[in-house]
Write a protein that holds these residues in place. Structure first.
Motif, PDB file in Angstrom:
ATOM      1  N   ASN A 126      76.227   2.259 -75.230  1.00  0.00           N
ATOM      2  CA  ASN A 126      76.866   1.830 -76.483  1.00  0.00           C
ATOM      3  C   ASN A 126      75.986   0.837 -77.233  1.00  0.00           C
ATOM      4  O   ASN A 126      75.953   0.832 -78.472  1.00  0.00           O
ATOM      5  N   ALA A 127      75.247   0.031 -76.478  1.00  0.00           N
ATOM      6  CA  ALA A 127      74.300  -0.884 -77.141  1.00  0.00           C
ATOM      7  C   ALA A 127      73.257  -0.066 -77.899  1.00  0.00           C
ATOM      8  O   ALA A 127      72.960  -0.322 -79.074  1.00  0.00           O
ATOM      9  N   ALA A 128      72.721   0.971 -77.255  1.00  0.00           N
ATOM     10  CA  ALA A 128      71.692   1.805 -77.890  1.00  0.00           C
ATOM     11  C   ALA A 128      72.260   2.525 -79.118  1.00  0.00           C
ATOM     12  O   ALA A 128      71.567   2.681 -80.133  1.00  0.00           O
ATOM     13  N   LEU A 129      73.528   2.939 -79.041  1.00  0.00           N
ATOM     14  CA  LEU A 129      74.159   3.626 -80.183  1.00  0.00           C
ATOM     15  C   LEU A 129      74.207   2.691 -81.400  1.00  0.00           C
ATOM     16  O   LEU A 129      73.825   3.067 -82.512  1.00  0.00           O
ATOM     17  N   VAL A 130      74.676   1.467 -81.164  1.00  0.00           N
ATOM     18  CA  VAL A 130      74.803   0.520 -82.284  1.00  0.00           C
ATOM     19  C   VAL A 130      73.419   0.139 -82.812  1.00  0.00           C
ATOM     20  O   VAL A 130      73.204   0.019 -84.029  1.00  0.00           O
ATOM     21  N   LEU A 131      72.442   0.010 -81.924  1.00  0.00           N
ATOM     22  CA  LEU A 131      71.073  -0.319 -82.372  1.00  0.00           C
ATOM     23  C   LEU A 131      70.479   0.847 -83.173  1.00  0.00           C
ATOM     24  O   LEU A 131      69.831   0.646 -84.197  1.00  0.00           O
ATOM     25  N   GLY A 132      70.705   2.070 -82.684  1.00  0.00           N
ATOM     26  CA  GLY A 132      70.172   3.244 -83.388  1.00  0.00           C
ATOM     27  C   GLY A 132      70.762   3.358 -84.783  1.00  0.00           C
ATOM     28  O   GLY A 132      70.065   3.667 -85.747  1.00  0.00           O
ATOM     29  N   ARG A 133      72.060   3.094 -84.886  1.00  0.00           N
ATOM     30  CA  ARG A 133      72.727   3.164 -86.187  1.00  0.00           C
ATOM     31  C   ARG A 133      72.287   2.011 -87.092  1.00  0.00           C
ATOM     32  O   ARG A 133      72.489   2.058 -88.294  1.00  0.00           O
TER      33      ARG A 133
END
Ligand SMILES: Cc1cc2nc3c(=O)[nH]c(=O)nc-3n(C[C@H](O)[C@H](O)[C@H](O)COP(=O)(O)OP(=O)(O)OC[C@H]3O[C@@H](n4cnc5c(N)ncnc54)[C@H](O)[C@@H]3O)c2cc1C
Length: 307
Positions: free
Chosen positions: A16-23
Protein backbone atom coordinates in the motif's frame (compact mmCIF):
# COMPACT_ATOMS: atom_id res chain seq x y z
CA UNK A 1 19.80 6.60 -10.62
CA UNK A 2 18.55 7.98 -7.33
CA UNK A 3 15.06 6.84 -6.38
CA UNK A 4 12.70 8.75 -4.12
CA UNK A 5 11.86 5.86 -1.83
CA UNK A 6 12.94 2.29 -1.20
CA UNK A 7 10.17 0.25 0.39
CA UNK A 8 11.54 -2.83 2.12
CA UNK A 9 8.95 -5.60 2.43
CA UNK A 10 6.04 -6.36 0.11
CA UNK A 11 3.24 -7.44 2.42
CA UNK A 12 0.09 -5.29 2.71
CA UNK A 13 2.04 -2.48 4.46
CA UNK A 14 4.74 -2.21 1.79
CA UNK A 15 2.34 -2.78 -1.12
CA UNK A 16 0.00 0.00 0.00
CA UNK A 17 2.94 2.31 0.60
CA UNK A 18 4.18 1.61 -2.94
CA UNK A 19 0.67 2.23 -4.34
CA UNK A 20 0.42 5.66 -2.72
CA UNK A 21 3.99 6.54 -3.78
CA UNK A 22 3.34 5.40 -7.36
CA UNK A 23 0.19 7.51 -7.53
CA UNK A 24 2.27 10.45 -6.22
CA UNK A 25 4.73 9.99 -9.12
CA UNK A 26 7.58 9.03 -6.77
CA UNK A 27 10.31 6.81 -8.15
CA UNK A 28 9.94 3.77 -5.90
CA UNK A 29 11.44 0.31 -5.62
CA UNK A 30 9.59 -2.28 -3.56
CA UNK A 31 11.95 -5.03 -2.37
CA UNK A 32 10.34 -8.27 -1.23
CA UNK A 33 11.65 -11.77 -0.58
CA UNK A 34 8.08 -13.12 -0.18
CA UNK A 35 8.36 -14.88 3.18
CA UNK A 36 5.38 -13.48 5.06
CA UNK A 37 4.37 -15.19 8.30
CA UNK A 38 0.78 -15.62 7.07
CA UNK A 39 2.02 -18.02 4.36
CA UNK A 40 0.90 -20.81 6.73
CA UNK A 41 -2.76 -19.93 6.28
CA UNK A 42 -5.09 -20.06 3.28
CA UNK A 43 -7.80 -17.58 4.29
CA UNK A 44 -7.49 -14.03 5.61
CA UNK A 45 -10.43 -12.34 7.25
CA UNK A 46 -11.55 -8.89 8.31
CA UNK A 47 -10.41 -6.85 5.30
CA UNK A 48 -13.47 -5.19 3.78
CA UNK A 49 -14.14 -6.34 0.17
CA UNK A 50 -11.51 -9.09 0.71
CA UNK A 51 -12.97 -11.09 3.62
CA UNK A 52 -11.75 -14.71 3.36
CA UNK A 53 -9.24 -14.09 0.58
CA UNK A 54 -6.13 -16.24 0.19
CA UNK A 55 -3.24 -14.00 1.36
CA UNK A 56 -1.08 -14.81 -1.69
CA UNK A 57 -4.01 -13.86 -3.94
CA UNK A 58 -4.30 -10.53 -2.12
CA UNK A 59 -0.62 -9.99 -2.84
CA UNK A 60 -1.01 -10.94 -6.50
CA UNK A 61 -3.87 -8.46 -7.00
CA UNK A 62 -1.89 -5.70 -5.27
CA UNK A 63 1.18 -6.34 -7.44
CA UNK A 64 -0.99 -6.28 -10.56
CA UNK A 65 -2.45 -2.93 -9.51
CA UNK A 66 1.06 -1.54 -9.01
CA UNK A 67 1.94 -2.34 -12.63
CA UNK A 68 -0.25 0.58 -13.74
CA UNK A 69 2.17 3.02 -12.13
CA UNK A 70 5.34 3.44 -14.20
CA UNK A 71 7.39 4.90 -11.33
CA UNK A 72 7.06 1.74 -9.21
CA UNK A 73 9.30 -1.26 -9.68
CA UNK A 74 9.05 -4.52 -7.73
CA UNK A 75 12.29 -6.38 -7.05
CA UNK A 76 11.95 -9.90 -5.67
CA UNK A 77 15.12 -9.70 -3.61
CA UNK A 78 16.00 -9.59 0.07
CA UNK A 79 17.64 -6.40 1.32
CA UNK A 80 20.70 -7.29 3.39
CA UNK A 81 22.04 -3.87 4.37
CA UNK A 82 21.02 -0.21 4.44
CA UNK A 83 23.59 2.53 5.07
CA UNK A 84 23.32 6.29 5.02
CA UNK A 85 25.90 8.37 3.19
CA UNK A 86 25.27 12.12 3.60
CA UNK A 87 21.57 12.52 2.77
CA UNK A 88 21.23 9.37 0.67
CA UNK A 89 20.56 5.79 1.68
CA UNK A 90 22.40 2.89 0.06
CA UNK A 91 20.28 -0.22 -0.16
CA UNK A 92 22.20 -3.44 -0.78
CA UNK A 93 20.39 -6.62 -1.83
CA UNK A 94 21.33 -10.24 -1.32
CA UNK A 95 22.40 -10.32 -5.00
CA UNK A 96 24.96 -7.58 -4.25
CA UNK A 97 23.07 -4.87 -6.16
CA UNK A 98 23.16 -1.37 -4.66
CA UNK A 99 20.38 1.24 -5.00
CA UNK A 100 20.38 4.85 -3.80
CA UNK A 101 17.26 6.28 -2.18
CA UNK A 102 16.22 9.56 -0.58
CA UNK A 103 13.82 7.86 1.85
CA UNK A 104 13.30 4.40 3.33
CA UNK A 105 10.06 2.72 4.37
CA UNK A 106 10.56 -0.42 6.47
CA UNK A 107 7.60 -2.80 6.06
CA UNK A 108 9.37 -6.06 6.82
CA UNK A 109 6.79 -7.57 9.18
CA UNK A 110 7.83 -9.79 12.05
CA UNK A 111 8.97 -13.33 12.70
CA UNK A 112 7.30 -15.37 15.37
CA UNK A 113 8.60 -18.16 17.56
CA UNK A 114 5.92 -20.62 18.56
CA UNK A 115 6.06 -22.48 21.90
CA UNK A 116 8.23 -25.60 21.85
CA UNK A 117 5.46 -28.18 21.31
CA UNK A 118 5.99 -31.10 18.92
CA UNK A 119 4.24 -30.67 15.53
CA UNK A 120 2.74 -27.29 16.50
CA UNK A 121 3.58 -25.98 13.01
CA UNK A 122 1.28 -28.60 11.43
CA UNK A 123 -1.68 -26.97 13.19
CA UNK A 124 -0.64 -23.30 13.10
CA UNK A 125 -2.64 -21.38 10.51
CA UNK A 126 -5.17 -24.22 10.06
CA UNK A 127 -6.86 -24.65 13.44
CA UNK A 128 -4.50 -22.87 15.83
CA UNK A 129 -4.11 -19.13 15.29
CA UNK A 130 -2.70 -16.11 17.05
CA UNK A 131 -5.42 -13.49 16.53
CA UNK A 132 -9.06 -14.10 17.52
CA UNK A 133 -10.18 -11.02 15.56
CA UNK A 134 -8.80 -12.69 12.42
CA UNK A 135 -9.96 -16.29 12.97
CA UNK A 136 -12.31 -16.34 16.00
CA UNK A 137 -15.46 -16.33 13.86
CA UNK A 138 -14.47 -19.55 12.06
CA UNK A 139 -13.87 -21.27 15.43
CA UNK A 140 -16.97 -19.91 17.18
CA UNK A 141 -18.86 -22.10 19.66
CA UNK A 142 -16.32 -24.93 19.47
CA UNK A 143 -14.33 -26.43 22.36
CA UNK A 144 -11.20 -24.27 22.13
CA UNK A 145 -7.76 -24.05 23.72
CA UNK A 146 -5.66 -21.05 24.62
CA UNK A 147 -2.03 -22.18 24.71
CA UNK A 148 -0.11 -19.47 26.53
CA UNK A 149 1.48 -18.59 29.82
CA UNK A 150 1.38 -15.78 32.37
CA UNK A 151 -0.21 -12.46 31.45
CA UNK A 152 -0.56 -13.48 27.80
CA UNK A 153 -2.75 -16.43 28.86
CA UNK A 154 -4.92 -14.25 31.10
CA UNK A 155 -5.45 -11.62 28.40
CA UNK A 156 -5.95 -14.09 25.53
CA UNK A 157 -8.46 -16.21 27.47
CA UNK A 158 -10.58 -13.17 28.29
CA UNK A 159 -10.64 -12.15 24.60
CA UNK A 160 -11.25 -15.65 23.18
CA UNK A 161 -14.14 -16.24 25.61
CA UNK A 162 -16.03 -13.83 23.35
CA UNK A 163 -16.28 -16.60 20.72
CA UNK A 164 -16.92 -19.72 22.81
CA UNK A 165 -18.24 -20.82 26.18
CA UNK A 166 -16.05 -23.94 26.13
CA UNK A 167 -12.51 -22.70 26.70
CA UNK A 168 -9.50 -24.18 28.50
CA UNK A 169 -6.16 -22.44 29.07
CA UNK A 170 -3.09 -24.70 28.67
CA UNK A 171 0.09 -23.23 30.12
CA UNK A 172 2.24 -26.16 28.89
CA UNK A 173 3.88 -26.75 32.27
CA UNK A 174 4.59 -23.11 32.96
CA UNK A 175 3.22 -20.88 35.71
CA UNK A 176 2.50 -17.20 35.78
CA UNK A 177 -1.18 -16.69 36.51
CA UNK A 178 -1.91 -15.36 39.98
CA UNK A 179 -4.42 -17.12 42.24
CA UNK A 180 -6.82 -14.17 41.78
CA UNK A 181 -6.57 -14.35 37.99
CA UNK A 182 -7.20 -18.11 38.00
CA UNK A 183 -10.16 -17.67 40.31
CA UNK A 184 -11.63 -14.95 38.09
CA UNK A 185 -11.24 -17.06 34.93
CA UNK A 186 -12.70 -20.16 36.60
CA UNK A 187 -15.65 -18.07 37.88
CA UNK A 188 -16.36 -17.17 34.23
CA UNK A 189 -16.40 -20.87 33.25
CA UNK A 190 -12.89 -20.93 31.72
CA UNK A 191 -10.89 -24.09 32.43
CA UNK A 192 -7.22 -24.13 33.43
CA UNK A 193 -4.58 -26.82 32.89
CA UNK A 194 -0.89 -26.37 33.74
CA UNK A 195 0.43 -29.81 32.71
CA UNK A 196 3.04 -30.09 29.98
CA UNK A 197 1.64 -30.76 26.50
CA UNK A 198 3.16 -33.92 24.99
CA UNK A 199 1.27 -34.03 21.69
CA UNK A 200 -1.23 -32.24 19.53
CA UNK A 201 -3.45 -34.83 17.86
CA UNK A 202 -5.54 -34.29 14.72
CA UNK A 203 -5.69 -34.69 10.96
CA UNK A 204 -4.46 -32.35 8.21
CA UNK A 205 -3.82 -29.54 10.67
CA UNK A 206 -7.26 -29.73 12.31
CA UNK A 207 -6.82 -30.21 16.05
CA UNK A 208 -8.87 -32.96 17.72
CA UNK A 209 -7.17 -33.60 21.09
CA UNK A 210 -4.39 -32.29 23.32
CA UNK A 211 -2.31 -34.96 25.04
CA UNK A 212 -0.71 -34.10 28.38
CA UNK A 213 2.28 -35.42 30.33
CA UNK A 214 0.10 -37.75 32.42
CA UNK A 215 -1.16 -39.34 29.14
CA UNK A 216 -4.61 -37.81 29.53
CA UNK A 217 -6.18 -36.41 26.38
CA UNK A 218 -8.51 -33.43 26.24
CA UNK A 219 -10.83 -32.88 23.31
CA UNK A 220 -10.29 -29.49 21.61
CA UNK A 221 -11.19 -28.45 18.07
CA UNK A 222 -8.82 -25.53 17.67
CA UNK A 223 -7.68 -22.48 19.50
CA UNK A 224 -5.22 -19.68 19.91
CA UNK A 225 -1.55 -19.77 20.74
CA UNK A 226 0.77 -17.06 22.04
CA UNK A 227 4.02 -16.62 20.14
CA UNK A 228 7.10 -14.45 20.68
CA UNK A 229 7.62 -11.76 18.05
CA UNK A 230 10.61 -9.88 16.69
CA UNK A 231 11.06 -7.76 13.51
CA UNK A 232 11.79 -9.95 10.46
CA UNK A 233 14.74 -7.76 9.49
CA UNK A 234 16.94 -5.51 11.58
CA UNK A 235 18.67 -2.41 10.22
CA UNK A 236 18.86 -0.84 13.65
CA UNK A 237 22.64 -0.86 13.96
CA UNK A 238 23.27 0.91 10.62
CA UNK A 239 20.26 3.27 10.67
CA UNK A 240 20.12 3.99 14.40
CA UNK A 241 16.34 4.09 14.92
CA UNK A 242 14.96 3.32 18.35
CA UNK A 243 12.85 0.32 19.32
CA UNK A 244 9.73 0.33 21.48
CA UNK A 245 9.27 -1.71 24.66
CA UNK A 246 8.08 -4.73 22.64
CA UNK A 247 11.27 -4.55 20.50
CA UNK A 248 9.37 -3.37 17.42
CA UNK A 249 10.36 -0.22 15.53
CA UNK A 250 9.16 2.90 17.30
CA UNK A 251 7.43 5.60 15.22
CA UNK A 252 5.36 8.73 15.67
CA UNK A 253 1.77 8.92 14.41
CA UNK A 254 3.04 9.65 10.86
CA UNK A 255 5.15 6.47 10.96
CA UNK A 256 8.43 8.40 11.13
CA UNK A 257 11.14 6.58 13.09
CA UNK A 258 13.70 8.41 15.18
CA UNK A 259 16.19 8.14 12.26
CA UNK A 260 15.73 10.99 9.78
CA UNK A 261 14.30 9.82 6.45
CA UNK A 262 13.40 6.35 7.76
CA UNK A 263 9.75 5.33 8.17
CA UNK A 264 8.21 2.07 9.43
CA UNK A 265 4.74 0.57 9.06
CA UNK A 266 2.76 -2.59 9.65
CA UNK A 267 3.72 -5.53 11.81
CA UNK A 268 7.38 -4.54 12.06
CA UNK A 269 6.36 -1.90 14.62
CA UNK A 270 4.88 -4.60 16.93
CA UNK A 271 2.76 -1.80 18.31
CA UNK A 272 -0.82 -2.98 18.15
CA UNK A 273 -3.14 -5.54 16.60
CA UNK A 274 -1.58 -7.45 13.71
CA UNK A 275 -3.98 -7.26 10.77
CA UNK A 276 -3.78 -6.86 7.00
CA UNK A 277 -6.01 -3.81 6.88
CA UNK A 278 -4.11 -2.08 9.67
CA UNK A 279 -0.78 -2.82 7.96
CA UNK A 280 -2.13 -1.51 4.63
CA UNK A 281 -3.43 1.67 6.28
CA UNK A 282 -0.09 2.24 7.97
CA UNK A 283 1.69 1.78 4.63
CA UNK A 284 -0.50 4.50 3.18
CA UNK A 285 0.28 6.80 6.10
CA UNK A 286 4.04 6.21 5.77
CA UNK A 287 3.91 6.97 2.03
CA UNK A 288 2.00 10.21 2.64
CA UNK A 289 4.57 11.21 5.26
CA UNK A 290 7.41 10.45 2.80
CA UNK A 291 5.70 12.67 0.24
CA UNK A 292 5.25 15.45 2.77
CA UNK A 293 8.99 15.41 3.57
CA UNK A 294 10.04 15.32 -0.08
CA UNK A 295 7.75 18.27 -0.87
CA UNK A 296 9.08 20.29 2.08
CA UNK A 297 12.67 19.53 1.09
CA UNK A 298 12.00 20.57 -2.51
CA UNK A 299 10.40 23.85 -1.52
CA UNK A 300 13.07 24.66 1.09
CA UNK A 301 15.74 23.99 -1.52
CA UNK A 302 14.01 26.24 -4.05
CA UNK A 303 13.65 29.02 -1.47
CA UNK A 304 17.38 28.81 -0.64
CA UNK A 305 18.31 28.89 -4.35
CA UNK A 306 16.08 31.97 -4.88
CA UNK A 307 17.84 33.78 -2.01
C1 LIG B 1 -1.63 -17.71 10.87
C2 LIG B 1 -1.95 -16.28 10.61
C3 LIG B 1 -3.24 -15.92 10.26
C4 LIG B 1 -3.54 -14.59 10.02
N1 LIG B 1 -4.81 -14.28 9.68
C5 LIG B 1 -5.14 -12.99 9.44
C6 LIG B 1 -6.46 -12.65 9.04
O1 LIG B 1 -7.32 -13.52 8.89
N2 LIG B 1 -6.74 -11.33 8.86
C7 LIG B 1 -5.81 -10.34 9.03
O2 LIG B 1 -6.13 -9.16 8.84
N3 LIG B 1 -4.54 -10.65 9.39
C8 LIG B 1 -4.18 -11.94 9.59
N4 LIG B 1 -2.90 -12.26 9.97
C9 LIG B 1 -1.95 -11.16 10.23
C10 LIG B 1 -1.42 -10.58 8.91
O3 LIG B 1 -0.86 -11.61 8.14
C11 LIG B 1 -0.37 -9.51 9.21
O4 LIG B 1 -0.88 -8.56 10.12
C12 LIG B 1 0.05 -8.78 7.94
O5 LIG B 1 0.52 -9.69 6.98
C13 LIG B 1 1.13 -7.75 8.24
O6 LIG B 1 1.52 -7.14 7.05
P1 LIG B 1 2.99 -6.53 6.89
O7 LIG B 1 3.01 -5.97 5.50
O8 LIG B 1 3.30 -5.63 8.01
O9 LIG B 1 3.98 -7.76 7.02
P2 LIG B 1 4.05 -9.11 6.20
O10 LIG B 1 2.75 -9.47 5.58
O11 LIG B 1 4.67 -10.10 7.12
O12 LIG B 1 5.04 -8.78 4.99
C14 LIG B 1 6.40 -8.51 5.20
C15 LIG B 1 7.13 -8.84 3.92
O13 LIG B 1 8.47 -8.32 4.00
C16 LIG B 1 9.35 -9.29 3.49
N5 LIG B 1 10.70 -9.01 4.04
C17 LIG B 1 11.11 -9.12 5.34
N6 LIG B 1 12.40 -8.75 5.44
C18 LIG B 1 12.80 -8.40 4.19
C19 LIG B 1 14.03 -7.93 3.65
N7 LIG B 1 15.12 -7.73 4.42
N8 LIG B 1 14.12 -7.69 2.31
C20 LIG B 1 13.03 -7.88 1.50
N9 LIG B 1 11.83 -8.32 1.97
C21 LIG B 1 11.72 -8.57 3.30
C22 LIG B 1 8.75 -10.61 3.95
O14 LIG B 1 9.25 -11.70 3.21
C23 LIG B 1 7.26 -10.34 3.67
O15 LIG B 1 6.90 -10.65 2.34
C24 LIG B 1 -2.55 -13.58 10.17
C25 LIG B 1 -1.24 -13.94 10.51
C26 LIG B 1 -0.94 -15.28 10.72
C27 LIG B 1 0.46 -15.67 11.10
Amino acid sequence: MIIDCAVIGGGPAGLNAALVLGRSRRKTILFDDNKPRNAVTSHSHGFITRDGINPQELKRIAQEELRQYPDVRILKQRVELINKDNDLFQVKTEAGEVYHAKKIILATGFKETLPDIAKVKEFYGKSLFSCPFCDGWELRDRPLAVIAEGQKAFHMAKVVSNWTNDLIIFTNGRKGLSADEKELLISKGIGFNDKKITALIGKEGILERIQLEDDSEILRQGGFIAADWKPAASFESSLGYTLNELKGIETDSWNRTSAKGVFACGDTKIAGPSQLIIAAGEGSMAAIAVNAELIEEKFNQEEKTAL
